[in-house]
Design an enzyme around this catalytic site. Structure first.
Site, short mmCIF file in Angstrom:
data_model
loop_
_atom_site.label_atom_id
_atom_site.label_comp_id
_atom_site.label_asym_id
_atom_site.label_seq_id
_atom_site.Cartn_x
_atom_site.Cartn_y
_atom_site.Cartn_z
N ASP A 58 14.93 44.78 41.92
CA ASP A 58 15.92 43.72 41.85
C ASP A 58 16.18 43.47 40.37
O ASP A 58 15.23 43.26 39.60
CB ASP A 58 15.37 42.46 42.53
CG ASP A 58 16.40 41.35 42.67
OD1 ASP A 58 17.21 41.16 41.74
OD2 ASP A 58 16.38 40.66 43.71
N SER A 136 34.38 43.67 34.74
CA SER A 136 35.59 43.46 35.53
C SER A 136 36.66 42.97 34.59
O SER A 136 36.37 42.29 33.59
CB SER A 136 35.35 42.42 36.63
OG SER A 136 36.58 41.99 37.20
N TYR A 151 32.19 33.85 38.57
CA TYR A 151 32.24 35.31 38.46
C TYR A 151 32.87 35.72 37.13
O TYR A 151 32.36 36.60 36.43
CB TYR A 151 33.03 35.90 39.62
CG TYR A 151 33.10 37.40 39.61
CD1 TYR A 151 32.03 38.16 40.05
CD2 TYR A 151 34.24 38.07 39.13
CE1 TYR A 151 32.09 39.55 40.03
CE2 TYR A 151 34.30 39.44 39.10
CZ TYR A 151 33.22 40.18 39.56
OH TYR A 151 33.28 41.56 39.53
N LYS A 155 31.01 37.81 33.94
CA LYS A 155 31.48 39.07 33.37
C LYS A 155 31.89 38.91 31.91
O LYS A 155 31.74 39.84 31.11
CB LYS A 155 32.64 39.62 34.21
CG LYS A 155 32.24 40.03 35.62
CD LYS A 155 31.17 41.10 35.63
CE LYS A 155 30.89 41.62 37.03
NZ LYS A 155 29.87 42.68 37.07
#
Length: 229
Positions: A58, A136, A151, A155
């Site tokens: 992980d 992204s 999110y 990024k």
């Protein structure tokens, strides 16, 4: 023969990267978070035979990553830190699941750095070492929009980490870039996305194949085009 390490290959883009590399005949080491992801990855790596290997960790757990890295004693030519998540439902500036977004930052921003640091000894043994942080376009500070702030922030943080890591590793001739894989039809991207996983993975591998130290500290998409930080 090049040796690729794909962190986060149980599904989607990571799984397809592993599959395409195995079909090439490359040596592929790929990771899944737990045993549940092993079967799909084993099938994807089957063409690689003994040149395919699965690690389990992980990316939030530095001790798991270190234990996995200790099992790899060969040079790593390209590391793609692909493992990531999209985060909780509530993640805009007016309604934020703070605990959920903190975990998202742990996965998307710090997870790739943990992986890169753990495998630096193997990268240092390569003649053309490359690190790809899977980012992204939503992490671009130049991009407008207010949805999914958590999110985007994760990024954007990863992009800054990429810049700093690239600067720190330039003297060691290790190239580091951020990569936007495109809008891809995966569980995360959804059915309306414009790209198949096959198209995205083909483009990513083409870009990484051509990456050298002269291209370090860049923010690229799967076609090799520049994105504004």
């Amino acid at each position: 023969m090049s040796h690729w390490l794909i962190a986060g290959a149980s599904r989607g883009i990571g799984l397809e990267l592993a599959r395409q590399l195995a079909l090439r005949g490359a040596r592929v080491t790929a990771s899944v978070r737990n045993e549940a992801g092993r079967a799909a990855l084993e099938a994807a790596l089957a063409p690689a035979g003994k040149k395919g290997r699965i690690l389990i960790f992980d990316t939030r757990d530095a001790s798991q990553i270190a234990a996995a890295a200790a099992q790899v004693d060969a040079p790593v030519d390209a590391l793609i830190a692909n493992a990531g998540a999209y985060g909780p439902e509530r993640q805009n500036a007016l309604d934020m699941d703070f605990d959920g977004v903190l975990d998202l930052l742990n996965v998307n921003s710090l997870g790739p750095l943990r992986v890169a640091q753990a495998f630096l000894p193997q990268l240092r043994l390569s003649e053309n070492p490359r690190i790809v942080m899977m980012s992204s376009v939503l992490g671009s500070m130049a991009l407008e929009g207010t949805f999914n702030v958590g999110y985007r922030a994760s990024k954007a943080a990863l992009n800054k980490i990429t810049q700093c890591l690239a600067d720190d590793l330039r003297p060691e001739r290790i190239a580091v870039v951020s990569m936007h894989p495109g809008w891809v039809r995966t569980d995360m991207g959804g059915p309306d996305a414009t790209l198949s996983v096959e198209e995205s993975a083909e483009g990513i591998l083409r870009v990484v194949d051509g990456l050298t130290l002269s291209g370090t500290r860049r923010y690229l998409d799967y076609r090799g085009d520049e994105i504004d930080w």
